[in-house]
Write a protein that holds these residues in place. Structure first.
Motif, PDB file in Angstrom:
ATOM      1  N   UNK A   1       0.955  -1.424   0.012  1.00 50.25           N
ATOM      2  CA  UNK A   1      -0.189  -0.030   0.142  1.00 50.25           C
ATOM      3  C   UNK A   1       0.830   1.282   0.244  1.00 50.25           C
ATOM      4  N   UNK A   2       1.821   1.687   0.901  1.00 50.91           N
ATOM      5  CA  UNK A   2       3.003   2.013   0.791  1.00 50.91           C
ATOM      6  C   UNK A   2       3.870   2.360  -1.070  1.00 50.91           C
ATOM      7  N   UNK A   3       4.114   1.747  -1.417  1.00 54.71           N
ATOM      8  CA  UNK A   3       4.846   1.956  -2.883  1.00 54.71           C
ATOM      9  C   UNK A   3       4.038   2.104  -3.359  1.00 54.71           C
ATOM     10  N   UNK A   4       2.275   1.845  -3.412  1.00 56.38           N
ATOM     11  CA  UNK A   4       1.064   2.194  -4.494  1.00 56.38           C
ATOM     12  C   UNK A   4       0.851   3.823  -4.016  1.00 56.38           C
TER      13      UNK A   4
ATOM     14  N   UNK B   1      15.317  -7.673   3.821  1.00 56.44           N
ATOM     15  CA  UNK B   1      15.366  -7.641   2.554  1.00 56.44           C
ATOM     16  C   UNK B   1      14.777  -7.824   1.464  1.00 56.44           C
ATOM     17  N   UNK B   2      13.457  -8.773   1.774  1.00 58.04           N
ATOM     18  CA  UNK B   2      12.140  -9.045   0.708  1.00 58.04           C
ATOM     19  C   UNK B   2      11.557  -7.292   1.293  1.00 58.04           C
ATOM     20  N   UNK B   3      11.613  -7.402   2.292  1.00 58.83           N
ATOM     21  CA  UNK B   3      11.121  -5.492   3.260  1.00 58.83           C
ATOM     22  C   UNK B   3      11.741  -4.348   1.696  1.00 58.83           C
ATOM     23  N   UNK B   4      12.741  -4.758   1.891  1.00 67.50           N
ATOM     24  CA  UNK B   4      13.231  -3.359   0.529  1.00 67.50           C
ATOM     25  C   UNK B   4      13.483  -3.809  -0.674  1.00 67.50           C
ATOM     26  N   UNK B   5      12.770  -4.568  -1.321  1.00 73.23           N
ATOM     27  CA  UNK B   5      12.076  -5.357  -2.580  1.00 73.23           C
ATOM     28  C   UNK B   5      11.818  -4.620  -3.284  1.00 73.23           C
ATOM     29  N   UNK B   6      11.002  -4.981  -1.860  1.00 78.73           N
ATOM     30  CA  UNK B   6       9.355  -4.836  -2.447  1.00 78.73           C
ATOM     31  C   UNK B   6       8.994  -3.274  -2.600  1.00 78.73           C
ATOM     32  N   UNK B   7      10.167  -2.279  -2.126  1.00 81.04           N
ATOM     33  CA  UNK B   7      10.328  -0.891  -2.086  1.00 81.04           C
ATOM     34  C   UNK B   7      11.309  -0.705  -3.258  1.00 81.04           C
ATOM     35  N   UNK B   8      11.802  -1.276  -3.671  1.00 88.20           N
ATOM     36  CA  UNK B   8      12.140  -1.014  -4.680  1.00 88.20           C
ATOM     37  C   UNK B   8      13.796  -0.085  -3.687  1.00 88.20           C
TER      38      UNK B   8
END
Length: 152
Positions: free
Chosen positions: A79-82, A113-120
């Motif tokens: 949701x934050x990325x969106x 690392x997964x969270x960082x990847x989702x946020x690029x």
């Protein structure tokens, strides 16, 4: 009484003009409103919601430095990325995800690392500094604060 040809605009504001910082602040106030509405709707949850009324703290801004703080669940990160992509599209400001860092506390290295990847974004580490002030996920020592004190 006739429609004329389109005329192109030129450079915009001049360097050193006092208006651009004011304009930037007006636009990023929209980001604060977007995050507040997302918190109210339950799409994101800020940190310390048990201490700060209204869903916790989700945004700190000083000039063009912005810290966004949310819980780290997969739906909230999505949701934050969106919301950030929508803000980028609506405002015309470009968010440089390559220069941005995500600082994560309370998650395993793989989850972080997964969270960082989702946020690029890059995965940052503590201690770090924000506006020249050291920030850490553990107790700061006198040695950590010495550079800030010496600048005074």
């Amino acid at each position: 009484g006739e429609i004329g040809p389109y005329f192109p605009t030129s450079c915009g504001v001049r360097q050193g003009d006092p208006f651009p910082p004011f304009l930037f602040n007006m636009v990023v106030d929209a980001l604060a409103s977007i995050l507040d509405k997302a918190k109210a709707a339950g799409h994101i949850l800020g940190i310390t919601p048990h201490l700060v009324e209204g869903g916790g703290v989700s945004l700190l801004q000083y000039a063009d430095d912005t810290i966004i703080m949310v819980q780290g669940s997969a739906p909230e990160i999505s949701n934050l990325k969106f919301l950030l992509l929508c803000f980028q599209h609506l405002s015309g400001l470009r968010i440089n995800f390559d220069k941005s860092e995500v600082m994560i506390m309370g998650y395993s290295p793989d989850e972080s690392q997964s969270i960082a990847n989702r946020l690029n974004c890059r995965l940052g580490t503590f201690p770090t500094t924000y506006l020249g002030v050291p920030i850490s996920d553990s107790r700061l020592t006198v040695a950590d604060l010495r550079p800030s004190v010496l600048k005074l």
